[in-house]
Design an enzyme around this catalytic site. Structure first.
Site, PDB file in Angstrom:
ATOM      1  N   CYS A 171       0.807  -1.224   0.000  1.00 45.92           N
ATOM      2  CA  CYS A 171       0.000   0.000   0.000  1.00 45.92           C
ATOM      3  C   CYS A 171       0.838   1.271   0.000  1.00 45.92           C
ATOM      4  O   CYS A 171       0.290   2.369   0.078  1.00 45.92           O
ATOM      5  CB  CYS A 171      -0.948  -0.031   1.185  1.00 45.92           C
ATOM      6  SG  CYS A 171      -1.929  -1.533   1.174  1.00 45.92           S
ATOM      7  N   HIS A 303      -2.536   7.847   6.576  1.00 47.88           N
ATOM      8  CA  HIS A 303      -2.798   6.543   5.954  1.00 47.88           C
ATOM      9  C   HIS A 303      -4.222   6.139   6.326  1.00 47.88           C
ATOM     10  O   HIS A 303      -4.971   5.692   5.477  1.00 47.88           O
ATOM     11  CB  HIS A 303      -1.771   5.510   6.426  1.00 47.88           C
ATOM     12  CG  HIS A 303      -1.929   4.192   5.751  1.00 47.88           C
ATOM     13  ND1 HIS A 303      -1.749   4.032   4.400  1.00 47.88           N
ATOM     14  CD2 HIS A 303      -2.290   2.963   6.222  1.00 47.88           C
ATOM     15  CE1 HIS A 303      -1.987   2.766   4.062  1.00 47.88           C
ATOM     16  NE2 HIS A 303      -2.311   2.109   5.161  1.00 47.88           N
ATOM     17  N   GLU A 314      -0.834   4.596  13.912  1.00 44.58           N
ATOM     18  CA  GLU A 314      -0.504   5.865  13.244  1.00 44.58           C
ATOM     19  C   GLU A 314      -0.670   7.038  14.213  1.00 44.58           C
ATOM     20  O   GLU A 314       0.144   7.970  14.216  1.00 44.58           O
ATOM     21  CB  GLU A 314      -1.382   6.060  12.003  1.00 44.58           C
ATOM     22  CG  GLU A 314      -0.955   7.265  11.162  1.00 44.58           C
ATOM     23  CD  GLU A 314      -1.645   7.321   9.797  1.00 44.58           C
ATOM     24  OE1 GLU A 314      -2.566   6.520   9.548  1.00 44.58           O
ATOM     25  OE2 GLU A 314      -1.255   8.190   8.989  1.00 44.58           O
ATOM     26  N   LYS A 335      -9.514   8.084   2.755  1.00 47.25           N
ATOM     27  CA  LYS A 335      -9.861   6.709   2.376  1.00 47.25           C
ATOM     28  C   LYS A 335     -11.328   6.398   2.653  1.00 47.25           C
ATOM     29  O   LYS A 335     -11.904   5.506   2.033  1.00 47.25           O
ATOM     30  CB  LYS A 335      -8.978   5.712   3.141  1.00 47.25           C
ATOM     31  CG  LYS A 335      -7.580   5.569   2.569  1.00 47.25           C
ATOM     32  CD  LYS A 335      -6.823   4.423   3.223  1.00 47.25           C
ATOM     33  CE  LYS A 335      -5.464   4.210   2.576  1.00 47.25           C
ATOM     34  NZ  LYS A 335      -4.485   5.242   2.909  1.00 47.25           N
ATOM     35  N   HIS A 340      -9.504   2.194   0.039  1.00 46.78           N
ATOM     36  CA  HIS A 340      -8.077   1.904   0.126  1.00 46.78           C
ATOM     37  C   HIS A 340      -7.643   1.399  -1.247  1.00 46.78           C
ATOM     38  O   HIS A 340      -7.873   0.244  -1.606  1.00 46.78           O
ATOM     39  CB  HIS A 340      -7.820   0.853   1.198  1.00 46.78           C
ATOM     40  CG  HIS A 340      -6.381   0.783   1.631  1.00 46.78           C
ATOM     41  ND1 HIS A 340      -5.350   1.231   0.841  1.00 46.78           N
ATOM     42  CD2 HIS A 340      -5.812   0.315   2.771  1.00 46.78           C
ATOM     43  CE1 HIS A 340      -4.203   1.040   1.474  1.00 46.78           C
ATOM     44  NE2 HIS A 340      -4.460   0.491   2.644  1.00 46.78           N
ATOM     45  N   PHE A 399       1.539  -3.051   4.391  1.00 43.75           N
ATOM     46  CA  PHE A 399       1.826  -4.391   4.901  1.00 43.75           C
ATOM     47  C   PHE A 399       3.321  -4.668   4.724  1.00 43.75           C
ATOM     48  O   PHE A 399       3.943  -4.252   3.747  1.00 43.75           O
ATOM     49  CB  PHE A 399       1.046  -5.440   4.108  1.00 43.75           C
ATOM     50  CG  PHE A 399      -0.353  -5.696   4.619  1.00 43.75           C
ATOM     51  CD1 PHE A 399      -0.827  -5.096   5.771  1.00 43.75           C
ATOM     52  CD2 PHE A 399      -1.207  -6.556   3.933  1.00 43.75           C
ATOM     53  CE1 PHE A 399      -2.105  -5.340   6.242  1.00 43.75           C
ATOM     54  CE2 PHE A 399      -2.486  -6.804   4.395  1.00 43.75           C
ATOM     55  CZ  PHE A 399      -2.939  -6.204   5.546  1.00 43.75           C
TER      56      PHE A 399
END
Lengths: 412, 86
Positions: A171, A303, A314, A335, A340, A399
Site C-alpha cells: 500500500c 494513511h 498511526e 480513504k 483503500h 503491509f
C-alpha cells in the site's frame, strides 16, 4: 543533509480516477464534500458475484466503460489497472501542458507503483486454465499481468525513452514511486518524472484472500472511529507530473505545489502488523529531508485505513513525531471516501494533499461516529474547513512495514 | 488446402483491415498491418482452431517454412494438419 544541495521538485500536473470520480475535478468535489452527505462511493460490489463472500462492498470506479477509451486491439493488451494508469496519466499530462520532444522524452522517467498488478488478468486466465480445462492461457496473459505493464504502457504511449519501471511495496507502492522519482530528479538524472500508482483488484479470488486476513469492513470505512470495522478496498489510479523547478520554469509551466520532503522506513517487524516506530521514523525522515521542524506541518493526509491496528499505531506515531504540536495538527483520512486503493493510495492521496494546499481547505474524515480514546487527535470529522496551510504531509504505511511519508508545500 | 485457407481467413480478419481476398503473393503481414505481437495471437488462434502445435520459428526455418504472409501460413497449417492426420 538538506535538499538545498539538489534541484527543487515541483508538481506541474496531476490526474486521477477512483470511486471518488473519474477525473480530478470530480475527485475534488467528492473529497471536499461534507461528511453528512453520503458521497456514495463505497457501494455494493458489481465486479463479481458476492454470494459466496461476506464482504459485499468496495470503492469501485463508477460509470466506466473501457470501450469508450480504448479500442479492441488495445484492450487485449491492457489489464484494468493499466487502463486506469493510462487515463490518469492522460489527464496529468494534459494538465501539465507537457509536450515531449525526443530530447525531453529521453530526460523523462516513468515510475509507477502497484501492489498487485494485473489481478483481473491473473484470475481470469488461470481460472479458465485450472478450473475450466482450457488447454492454456492466452499468450497476452503475461504482458498484461506484469506489475510493470502500466509503466511500460505509459512510456510507449508518450514515447518516453528515459527510465521506466514499477515499484511494488503493497500500500506504499506509489509513495515509493514518487520517492524514487524525487531522488532521480534531485540528482539531475532526469528533468521530468511521470509517477503514480494504479490498482484494480476487486476480484473474487482476491477478496476471498483479503477476507481471510480479517481486515475488510463489511460496513464502511470509518477511520479513527471507535467502531471502525476495517478497510474498504478501492480501485483506480493517480498520476503526477514532477519536474525540477528549473525545467518547469524554463517552459513556463504552471506549478501546483512543491514536493519538499521524502521519508522512507521499514518496521522490520511483521508482515501485516504495523509498528508505530516505523511510521514515526518515516515521518521524521521526511521532516529531516525537508529541513523542517515538526511545527511547520499544518495538515496530515493520514494513511488512516480504518483498521483497528493502523489507526491506533498511526496516532501513536504522530504523537511521538510531533509531540506537543500533534494536537495542533489537522489530520484527515480521505480513504473513507475513495477507499483503500492499495498501491495507488499514495498517489491519489498526494493529489488530495496538493488540492488542500491549493484550495487552502482541508477535506474531512467521513463516516466517523465514535470517539476512540486511543485515537485522540483532530481528525476533522465534523466537516471541511478553510485553513491557512503551508505544509501538508501524506502518509502511506504498507503491509510488511513499508513506510513512506511525503511533504508538499503550496506553490508560491 | 482451399478448405484450410477458408478457415484461416476469418482468423486473420480479426487482425487486419486489409481485404484478404485481394492479397497479392508479395503482400507480407507487415504490409497489411499485422505486427509481431498480432502474429503471436494468430499463431495461438491457429493452434487452438486446428488443434496443432506450430513449432518455434528456428525449427520452422530449418524445415523450410516461413511466417511472412498468408501463403506461408496456409502451407504450414496444411502441412501440420496433414501430419496430424497421418
Amino acid at each position: 543533509m538538506t535538499n538545498s544541495l539538489y534541484y527543487n521538485i515541483v508538481i506541474t500536473g496531476f490526474g486521477c480516477i477512483s470511486a471518488a470520480g473519474n477525473n480530478v475535478e470530480q475527485f475534488s468535489q467528492t473529497i471536499f464534500s461534507e461528511p453528512k452527505n453520503d458521497s456514495n462511493t463505497i457501494t455494493p460490489i458489481t465486479r463479481f458475484d458476492t454470494s459466496n463472500i461476506t464482504t459485499k462492498i468496495a470503492a469501485e470506479v463508477k460509470n466506466y466503460c473501457p470501450q469508450e477509451h480504448f479500442n479492441k486491439t488495445q484492450l487485449k493488451q491492457l489489464d484494468r489497472f493499466s487502463q486506469f494508469a493510462l487515463l490518469a496519466t492522460d489527464e496529468a499530462i494534459l494538465s501539465a501542458d507537457l509536450h515531449l520532444s525526443p530530447t525531453t522524452a529521453a530526460r523523462t522517467c516513468v515510475i509507477y507503483g502497484t501492489s498487485i498488478g494485473g489481478q483481473e488478468t491473473i484470475e481470469q486466465a488461470y481460472q479458465q486454465y485450472y478450473g475450466q480445462n482450457q488447454k492454456r492461457p492466452h499468450p497476452f496473459t503475461v504482458p498484461k499481468l506484469l506489475p510493470s505493464s502500466a509503466s511500460s504502457q505509459i512510456s510507449m504511449k508518450y514515447g518516453i525513452t528515459g527510465p521506466s519501471f514499477a515499484t511494488s511495496s503493497a500500500c506504499a507502492s506509489s509513495g515509493h514511486a514518487i520517492a524514487m522519482a524525487v531522488l532521480m530528479l534531485r540528482t539531475g538524472m532526469v528533468n521530468v518524472a511521470i509517477v503514480g500508482g494504479s490498482e484494480a483488484c476487486i476480484t473474487a479470488g482476491n477478496f476471498q484472500a483479503w477476507e481471510g486476513l480479517r481486515v475488510l469492513s463489511n460496513d464502511t470505512c470509518r477511520p479513527f472511529s471507535a467502531n471502525r470495522s476495517g478497510l474498504v478496498i478501492g480501485e483506480g489510479a493517480g498520476s503526477l507530473i514532477l519536474e525540477t523547478q528549473q525545467h518547469a520554469q524554463q517552459r513556463n509551466a504552471k506549478i501546483y505545489a512543491q514536493l519538499v520532503g521524502v521519508g522512507m522506513s521499514s518496521d522490520a517487524h511483521n508482515i501485516v502488523q504495523p509498528l508505530a516506530q516505523g511510521a514515526q521514523q518515516a515521518m521524521q525522515a521526511a521532516l529531516n529531508d525537508a529541513n523542517l521542524s515538526a511545527e511547520k506541518i499544518d495538515y496530515i493526509n493520514a494513511h488512516g485505513s480504518g483498521t483497528l491496528q493502523n489507526d491506533m499505531s498511526e496516532t501513536q506515531a504522530i504523537h511521538h513525531t510531533f509531540k506537543q504540536h500533534a494536537q495542533q495538527l489537522v489530520i484527515s483520512s480521505t480513504k473513507a471516501v475513495h477507499g483503500h486503493v492499495l498501491g495507488a493510495g499514495a498517489a491519489i492521496e498526494s493529489i488530495a494533499t496538493i488540492l488542500a494546499l491549493q484550495k487552502q481547505c482541508l477535506p474531512a474524515t467521513h463516516n466517523y461516529q465514535q470517539v476512540d480514546h486511543q485515537c485522540d487527535l483532530n481528525y476533522l470529522t465534523d466537516g471541511v474547513v478553510n485553513r491557512n496551510i503551508n505544509y501538508g504531509m501524506s502518509n502511506s504505511f504498507a503491509f510488511g512495514g513499508q513506510n513512506c511519508s511525503l511533504i508538499y508545500t503550496r506553490s508560491t | 488446402m482451399q478448405d484450410i485457407k477458408a478457415q484461416i481467413l476469418p482468423i486473420l480478419k480479426e487482425y487486419t483491415e486489409a481485404d484478404l481476398d485481394r492479397l497479392l503473393p508479395e503482400d507480407t503481414f507487415a504490409s497489411i498491418g499485422i505486427d509481431s505481437l498480432s502474429l503471436v495471437e494468430i499463431i495461438f488462434d491457429l493452434e487452438e482452431h486446428f488443434e496443432i502445435t506450430i513449432p518455434p520459428e528456428a525449427d520452422l526455418e530449418q524445415q523450410g517454412f516461413s511466417l511472412q504472409n498468408l501463403d506461408d501460413i496456409v502451407n504450414l497449417v496444411s502441412s501440420l494438419c496433414q501430419q496430424k492426420n497421418d
